[in-house]
Enzyme design. Structure first.
Site, PDB file in Angstrom:
ATOM      1  NE  ARG A  19      -1.943  -1.381   3.536  1.00 40.33           N
ATOM      2  CZ  ARG A  19      -2.215  -1.123   4.796  1.00 40.33           C
ATOM      3  NH1 ARG A  19      -3.369  -0.573   5.125  1.00 40.33           N
ATOM      4  NH2 ARG A  19      -1.377  -1.421   5.748  1.00 40.33           N
ATOM      5  CG  ASN A  37      -3.716  -4.484   3.319  1.00 41.09           C
ATOM      6  OD1 ASN A  37      -3.247  -4.405   2.197  1.00 41.09           O
ATOM      7  ND2 ASN A  37      -2.963  -4.461   4.400  1.00 41.09           N
TER       8      ASN A  37
END
Length: 90
Positions: A19, A37
């Site tokens: 990320r 996520n």
């Protein structure tokens, strides 16, 4: 031309800085959107901006950062969302 893409990244994509690196790449390319996520181990992403930059991030997502293993990248084009900035959603 502006494009918006939404999709899922599967593989070893959590716990490897995916990320954070996606956010860095998106900001470098001046793209807007978000990444997060999912509980099933995948990463969900939405990004929009100039087509060449969108295509470049798409290509990067297909490989991911060092330490990640991308097994599948599923993206589909969507209508523009008008998002400003690129954030990591929790």
């Amino acid at each position: 031309m502006q494009l918006c893409m939404h999709g899922l990244v599967s593989g070893k994509v959590q716990g490897v800085g995916f990320r954070q690196q996606t956010q860095r790449e998106a900001e470098r390319l001046d793209l807007n959107g978000w990444v997060r996520n999912l509980v099933d181990g995948r990463v969900e992403v939405l990004f929009e901006g100039d087509e060449p930059a969108v295509r470049e991030l798409q290509s990067w997502l297909d490989k991911g950062p060092a330490g990640a293993r991308v097994d599948a990248l599923e993206l589909e084009q969507q209508s523009l969302q008008g998002i400003t900035g690129f954030v990591i959603r929790r």
